[in-house]
Design an enzyme around this catalytic site. Structure first.
Site, short mmCIF file in Angstrom:
data_model
loop_
_atom_site.label_atom_id
_atom_site.label_comp_id
_atom_site.label_asym_id
_atom_site.label_seq_id
_atom_site.Cartn_x
_atom_site.Cartn_y
_atom_site.Cartn_z
CE LYS A 104 -3.87 9.97 -3.92
NZ LYS A 104 -3.43 10.17 -5.31
CG HIS A 106 -1.96 8.56 -0.29
ND1 HIS A 106 -3.24 8.10 -0.07
CD2 HIS A 106 -1.60 8.08 -1.51
CE1 HIS A 106 -3.64 7.36 -1.09
NE2 HIS A 106 -2.66 7.33 -1.99
#
Length: 227
Positions: A104, A106
């Site tokens: 991931k 962000h």
């Protein structure tokens, strides 16, 4: 056999997790039995599952650990419910951590893990549903050891299939222990299941009759582990 192992075997049947018939495994093997931890779906089932894991971990490894690590995907809920159960049964707060299949990039929780970040000095117990070939550990162990300077205390799975890995005559669990240098254990083994269920009814049904037993014996003649 310990009573909690007997109870766990019947619990797997009640939840539709342990099945007998003919199943093609990820390894390509044709197996007469199959265990699917994804069939634990209700709150009461997951609560009891966590309690079985917590008890097995407590009796096998003791309380000197910090983190329960459950590899994605099925290991995620197992690590969570086991952490809850450990707090309730033994009054010990342990953290849970799992990996992501994809990074991931962000948000505040970006990276390759969810749950509690691994920290230098953490003592970690790995949790899985079942290990057939040991392939999942080839991905997971380097991730965990690469995240921080941790000590892997051991691995706990729910069922030891007692069959050899893809590249060894030894069982997948024994191969993992030998390759990565930490102990491996299961709540129960397939030999326990056969001992408990062969010719004995569960809720009026015999799940392991002589025909199923013969197919399991034939499977182990081909894929059974030496240790």
């Amino acid at each position: 056999m310990e009573q909690y192992k007997q109870e766990f075997i019947h619990f797997m049947l009640d939840c539709g997790v342990l099945k007998f018939g003919s199943f093609t495994l990820k390894s390509g093997r044709q197996s007469p039995f199959y265990m699917n931890a994804g069939a634990y779906v209700t709150g009461s089932q997951l609560k009891k599952l966590g309690e079985y894991y917590a008890r097995a971990i407590h009796e096998t490894y003791g309380d000197d650990f910090d983190v329960l690590f459950g590899p994605a995907y099925k290991g995620i809920p197992i690590s969570v419910v086991t952490a809850v159960a450990y707090s309730e049964l033994y009054g010990k707060e342990v953290r849970y951590c799992s990996d992501r299949k994809e990074l991931k990039d962000h948000g505040a929780d970006k990276g390759g893990f969810i749950g509690s970040p691994l920290q230098d000095g953490d003592r970690v117990i790995m949790i899985e549903d079942v290990t057939t070939s040991g392939k999942s550990m080839e991905e997971t162990v380097p991730k965990v050891r690469g995240a921080a300077d941790v000590e892997l205390v051991g691995l706990m799975v729910s069922l030891d299939r007692e069959e050899r890995g893809l590249d060894s005559d030894r069982s997948a669990l024994s191969g993992i222990s030998e390759k990565y240098g930490f102990p491996t254990h299961a709540i129960c083994a397939m030999s326990d299941v056969i001992e408990e269920l062969h010719g004995r009814p569960h809720d009026g049904k015999v799940y392991v009759d002589d025909e199923i037993k013969a197919s399991i014996d034939a499977y182990y003649e081909t894929y059974g582990a030496r240790g």
